[in-house]
Write an enzyme that holds these catalytic residues in place. Structure first.
Site: not given
Ligand SMILES: [Zn+2]
Length: 262
Positions: A24-25, A28, A54
């Site tokens: 997830h990170e 980003h 997101e």
């Molecule tokens: Zn996030």
């Protein structure tokens, strides 16, 4: 060379937290790295919106990182590290296991479907706090009642309840819906990105650079040249459309659960 520092979650008893929090990170981080350095300090040299931010993390975490093809390609690497624990597990069983749907208390480790009920709880509480219909001293009870209502489980203590997120203590009210919106944008972007055969075959063969190039070209490099709605229109030819997420979920989970879901 630019660097991005990311944070992640570690649970010594649950490998899944570090895997998908990290993916997830990274989503980003790749977005931030893909925003051009030109015009530094201007609105163009920054991310489009937090929902779009997101969308990039959720796309990597879920659409790619919880997909069957990704684990078909990558499971052997995990098995090499955790040979004893995973030696008798097949890639397909692992894929099914990581996509098990069940009510849970912790948002960040929820499955892709029930996740949005966690967001709904937080959204309703924020709406009622800001609207003056709920006082902060009653927020904990409201939280527990909503978990019971939507997920049929109740936290035993606040660490797995209302105190589990950092957002409210940081003053981040109104942020949680960006996770759901991000997931919905992600499904629409991923459907567009993978509609061509060359993208499908690249991902099938474990080459994820083609996907990153596509995201760079269509989303990252534009920074805040457009608002989220305009960006979505430009990238996919239509406004944010929940059908993409619904169809993605129906196709994926009807296969996993060998059932017709509609
Ligand atoms: Zn996030």
């Amino acid at each position: 060379m630019e660097y991005i520092r990311i944070t992640t979650r570690v649970n010594e008893n649950d490998l899944s937290e570090i895997i998908w929090s990290s993916i997830h990170e990274v989503g980003h981080a790749l977005y931030e790295l893909g925003i051009p350095d030109d015009n530094r300090g201007t609105p163009i040299n920054q991310y489009c919106s937090m929902s779009i931010h997101e969308s990039q993390s959720r796309l990597y975490e879920n659409n790619l990182g919880r997909s069957e093809i990704f684990w078909k390609n990558e499971f052997h690497s995990l098995q090499n590290v955790f040979d004893r624990q995973l030696e008798s597990v097949s890639a397909f069983d692992f894929y099914k296991g990581i996509n098990r749907v069940r009510p849970s208390l912790i948002r960040t480790s929820a499955d892709e479907i029930t996740y949005h009920l966690h967001i709904l709880v937080r959204f309703e509480i924020e709406r009622d706090l800001i609207g003056g219909r709920l006082s902060t001293k009653d927020a904990k009870d409201a939280w527990n009642e909503k978990y019971e209502k939507y997920l049929s489980i109740v936290p035993k203590h606040d660490a797995e309840g209302i105190l589990q997120d950092v957002h409210w203590s940081q003053g981040l009210f109104g942020y949680f819906p960006t996770y759901s919106l991000g997931s919905f944008y992600a499904a629409q972007f991923y459907a567009k990105a993978t509609e061509k055969d060359n993208m499908k075959s690249a991902i099938n063969s474990g080459n994820y650079d083609t996907l990153l190039d596509w995201l760079r070209e269509h989303i990252h490099k534009l920074g805040r040249s457009f608002n989220a709605e305009e960006l979505c229109q430009n990238v996919t030819g239509e406004s944010l459309n929940l059908d993409y997420f619904v169809n993605y979920i129906l196709a994926k989970y009807s296969e996993i659960y060998s059932a017709r879901l509609n």
